[in-house]
Design a protein around this motif. Structure first.
Motif, PDB file in Angstrom:
ATOM      1  N   LEU A  75       0.812  -1.228   0.000  1.00  0.00           N
ATOM      2  CA  LEU A  75       0.000   0.000   0.000  1.00  0.00           C
ATOM      3  C   LEU A  75       0.840   1.270   0.000  1.00  0.00           C
ATOM      4  N   PRO A  76       1.894   1.390   0.806  1.00  0.00           N
ATOM      5  CA  PRO A  76       2.667   2.644   0.788  1.00  0.00           C
ATOM      6  C   PRO A  76       3.367   2.917  -0.532  1.00  0.00           C
ATOM      7  N   ARG A  77       3.601   1.912  -1.340  1.00  0.00           N
ATOM      8  CA  ARG A  77       4.253   2.151  -2.630  1.00  0.00           C
ATOM      9  C   ARG A  77       3.253   2.390  -3.753  1.00  0.00           C
ATOM     10  N   GLY A  78       1.976   2.492  -3.423  1.00  0.00           N
ATOM     11  CA  GLY A  78       0.977   2.917  -4.395  1.00  0.00           C
ATOM     12  C   GLY A  78       0.221   1.810  -5.075  1.00  0.00           C
ATOM     13  N   ALA A  79       0.328   0.564  -4.619  1.00  0.00           N
ATOM     14  CA  ALA A  79      -0.427  -0.524  -5.250  1.00  0.00           C
ATOM     15  C   ALA A  79      -1.919  -0.322  -5.011  1.00  0.00           C
ATOM     16  N   HIS A  80      -2.726  -0.712  -6.003  1.00  0.00           N
ATOM     17  CA  HIS A  80      -4.171  -0.619  -5.834  1.00  0.00           C
ATOM     18  C   HIS A  80      -4.594  -1.535  -4.681  1.00  0.00           C
ATOM     19  N   PRO A  81      -5.514  -1.107  -3.819  1.00  0.00           N
ATOM     20  CA  PRO A  81      -5.884  -1.938  -2.666  1.00  0.00           C
ATOM     21  C   PRO A  81      -6.379  -3.331  -3.053  1.00  0.00           C
ATOM     22  N   GLN A  82      -7.132  -3.426  -4.163  1.00  0.00           N
ATOM     23  CA  GLN A  82      -7.645  -4.742  -4.527  1.00  0.00           C
ATOM     24  C   GLN A  82      -6.516  -5.665  -4.979  1.00  0.00           C
ATOM     25  N   GLU A  83      -5.575  -5.096  -5.739  1.00  0.00           N
ATOM     26  CA  GLU A  83      -4.418  -5.899  -6.146  1.00  0.00           C
ATOM     27  C   GLU A  83      -3.569  -6.270  -4.938  1.00  0.00           C
ATOM     28  N   ALA A  84      -3.381  -5.329  -4.022  1.00  0.00           N
ATOM     29  CA  ALA A  84      -2.591  -5.600  -2.821  1.00  0.00           C
ATOM     30  C   ALA A  84      -3.253  -6.693  -1.977  1.00  0.00           C
ATOM     31  N   MET A  85      -4.577  -6.675  -1.901  1.00  0.00           N
ATOM     32  CA  MET A  85      -5.276  -7.701  -1.128  1.00  0.00           C
ATOM     33  C   MET A  85      -5.103  -9.084  -1.754  1.00  0.00           C
ATOM     34  N   HIS A  86      -5.173  -9.125  -3.102  1.00  0.00           N
ATOM     35  CA  HIS A  86      -4.995 -10.404  -3.788  1.00  0.00           C
ATOM     36  C   HIS A  86      -3.610 -10.985  -3.487  1.00  0.00           C
ATOM     37  N   GLU A  87      -2.577 -10.155  -3.578  1.00  0.00           N
ATOM     38  CA  GLU A  87      -1.214 -10.620  -3.316  1.00  0.00           C
ATOM     39  C   GLU A  87      -1.030 -10.986  -1.844  1.00  0.00           C
ATOM     40  N   ALA A  88      -1.718 -10.275  -0.978  1.00  0.00           N
ATOM     41  CA  ALA A  88      -1.604 -10.581   0.445  1.00  0.00           C
ATOM     42  C   ALA A  88      -2.177 -11.961   0.756  1.00  0.00           C
ATOM     43  N   ILE A  89      -3.270 -12.335   0.122  1.00  0.00           N
ATOM     44  CA  ILE A  89      -3.853 -13.660   0.353  1.00  0.00           C
ATOM     45  C   ILE A  89      -2.918 -14.751  -0.170  1.00  0.00           C
ATOM     46  N   LEU A  90      -2.282 -14.495  -1.309  1.00  0.00           N
ATOM     47  CA  LEU A  90      -1.324 -15.471  -1.829  1.00  0.00           C
ATOM     48  C   LEU A  90      -0.133 -15.620  -0.881  1.00  0.00           C
ATOM     49  N   ALA A  91       0.314 -14.512  -0.296  1.00  0.00           N
ATOM     50  CA  ALA A  91       1.424 -14.582   0.662  1.00  0.00           C
ATOM     51  C   ALA A  91       1.004 -15.361   1.915  1.00  0.00           C
ATOM     52  N   ALA A  92      -0.243 -15.153   2.346  1.00  0.00           N
ATOM     53  CA  ALA A  92      -0.731 -15.895   3.506  1.00  0.00           C
ATOM     54  C   ALA A  92      -0.789 -17.386   3.203  1.00  0.00           C
ATOM     55  N   ALA A  93      -1.230 -17.736   1.986  1.00  0.00           N
ATOM     56  CA  ALA A  93      -1.289 -19.143   1.613  1.00  0.00           C
ATOM     57  C   ALA A  93       0.099 -19.781   1.607  1.00  0.00           C
TER      58      ALA A  93
END
Length: 511
Positions: free
Chosen positions: A305-323
């Motif tokens: 988020l601080p580097r300007g990623a769209h929140p929806q894209e950031a959320m998608h990547e965050a779920i993949l990182a959690a997996a």
């Protein structure tokens, strides 16, 4: 060999019948030798006793039965001193008497006015009646609950005549630890007990006995009490976002986890993050899985988020990182079954947008500050019931009443099916709060309207209190599961004018 049959009891002259071996009145053994003649013809046999000082003015005394019956005071008729009805013969349980019988019948003097008597040992083999009454003459063991006299405290020195006995568990007495179950007097905090031998310096102290050391397994080495785990109940408030997690009333541990955070976007505005994960109880190490997923997703969002990623894209990547974090917990053995697993739901409030991401059956609800507006559920479960409803095979009420309703069809874990994270972005035109929770809460407030009714009206300004209220609602309902909820307030942008429609509309459909 012939045997002469007695016509009467040799002890009490009670008529006997043929075949009697014991007297039915006094219990005398008829087949035994006849008793020695006694001057007073007692009805209770007397065991041999040590010689006592002669008392010419009084007839020979009879040993006391249990409870003090049987020894008459001087001048009292003998009939008044007979054993109490129903007690039977006390011959085998009567103590051997010592001292002057006339002194026992007198009222004992104040112990503080006399010098302390010498300790007396009972004769070998002497026992006392087990009727619940103690020996009234100061020898033997008093009944349970009877206060001990100054000289009767076991393992303690004799008390002086000018003060009460010292107690080992009092600061002014001899040092020591009181016996287990000994009540403390006023002002005697058990925190003053010395630690048990072998307790490590600086280690955890038992919350139950306040004396023992807690071992590495979480049990007191002194009293064995299991210590509460750190995750049994957690609360966190960070600015305008708060979360509460509780073990519940039925589970032996808390398998939920959460993470809340705040960061700044490139334009300087704030972004709020809340992640809630629910460990799958049927999998191995579900508590570790939920903690790993919540931490990994939170870190990924705070990096993107601080580097300007769209929140929806950031959320998608965050779920993949959690997996990926949960997959790393699985055993390396090929074909291993029952890998750690959990569900996830997250919310990001940033730049006037509300972004939701989820896998599994943990949910997010939208509740407007204006309770006249319509609340909404923002997620769709990855569950058997949701699939039945989506396919049109069952109605929602019927599907969720089925025993298979909560069988999840999507989760994070090494043995999960092809991972398909769900994300959606909304742009509400009026303020409200997002309730992010596990099924331990929404089982007790399933619909959005029910959730709005339970949520306090001041949730936007008191998020921690509101989260506590929701957890309390689940516990009051039975607390059958772990309960975790995060409250994320959403405030509209100043430049936006509230529209006539009170419902939030999606800015982008779910992926």
């Amino acid at each position: 060999m012939s045997m002469h049959r007695l016509s009467g009891c040799p002890s009490c002259a009670e008529p006997l019948e043929e075949g009697d071996r014991f007297c039915g009145v006094c219990g005398y053994a008829v087949s035994g030798p006849p008793p020695a003649a006694a001057a007073d013809n007692p009805t209770i046999p007397i065991p041999p006793a040590p010689p006592a000082p002669p008392a010419p003015a009084a007839p020979p005394a009879r040993p006391a039965a249990a409870g003090g019956y049987g020894t008459p005071a001087p001048g009292v008729p003998r009939a008044a001193a007979e054993p109490a009805p129903g007690w039977g013969s006390a011959a085998s349980a009567a103590p051997t008497l010592v001292d002057d019988p006339a002194a026992w019948a007198a009222t004992p003097a104040d112990p503080d006015a006399e010098p302390e008597p010498e300790p007396r040992q009972g004769p070998a083999g002497a026992t006392y009646a087990s009727s619940g009454h103690g020996n009234p003459y100061g020898t033997g063991t008093p009944p349970e609950g009877t206060p001990r006299g100054p000289a009767e405290a076991p393992y303690a020195p004799a008390a002086s005549a000018d003060g009460p006995e010292p107690r080992h568990d009092r600061p002014e007495g001899n040092p020591g630890t009181p016996a287990e179950g000994t009540p403390w007097g006023p002002g005697e905090a058990p925190y003053e007990n010395p630690p048990q031998p072998g307790a490590a310096a600086g280690g955890r102290t038992c919350v139950a006995c306040r004396a023992g050391h807690v071992d590495t397994d979480g049990y007191c080495e002194h009293c064995g009490h299991a210590q509460p785990r750190e995750r049994d109940h957690l609360e966190e408030e960070l600015g305008s976002v708060a979360a509460v997690s509780d073990r519940g009333l039925r589970h032996h541990r808390n398998e939920d986890s959460f993470a809340v955070a705040a960061t700044a976007l490139p334009d300087g505005s704030a972004a709020t993050v809340a992640i809630v994960c629910d460990g799958v109880s049927s999998a191995s190490r579900p508590d570790e899985a939920s903690a790993a997923a919540a931490g990994a997703a939170n870190e990924a969002l705070l990096e993107a988020l601080p580097r300007g990623a769209h929140p929806q894209e950031a959320m998608h990547e965050a779920i993949l990182a959690a997996a990926a974090a949960v997959n790393a917990l699985a055993p390396q053995t090929p074909g291993a079954q029952n890998a750690p697993a959990c569900t996830l739901v997250g919310a990001v409030v940033s730049g006037g947008l509300l972004t939701i991401g989820w896998v599994g059956d943990s949910r997010a609800y939208w509740v407007p500050d204006d309770r006249a507006a319509l609340p909404r559920r923002l997620t769709e479960d990855d569950s058997w019931a949701a699939q039945m409803v989506a396919a049109g095979l069952m109605g929602e009420a019927e599907a969720y009443a089925d025993v298979r309703a909560h069988a999840i069809t999507g989760w994070l874990g090494a043995d999960a099916y092809d991972l398909d994270p769900h994300t959606a972005t909304f742009k509400p035109d009026h303020p409200g709060v997002v309730v992010v929770c596990t099924d331990g809460l929404w089982n007790y407030a399933e619909s959005a309207r029910e959730m709005a009714q339970v949520l306090p009206a001041d949730a936007a300004t008191r998020p921690l209190h509101s989260a506590q209220v929701l957890v309390g609602h689940a516990l009051d309902g039975g607390g059958h599961d772990n309960v975790t909820v995060a409250i994320v307030p959403f405030a509209t942008q100043p430049e936006q004018e509230p529209g006539p429609d009170a419902e939030p509309g999606p800015a982008a459909g779910p992926e």
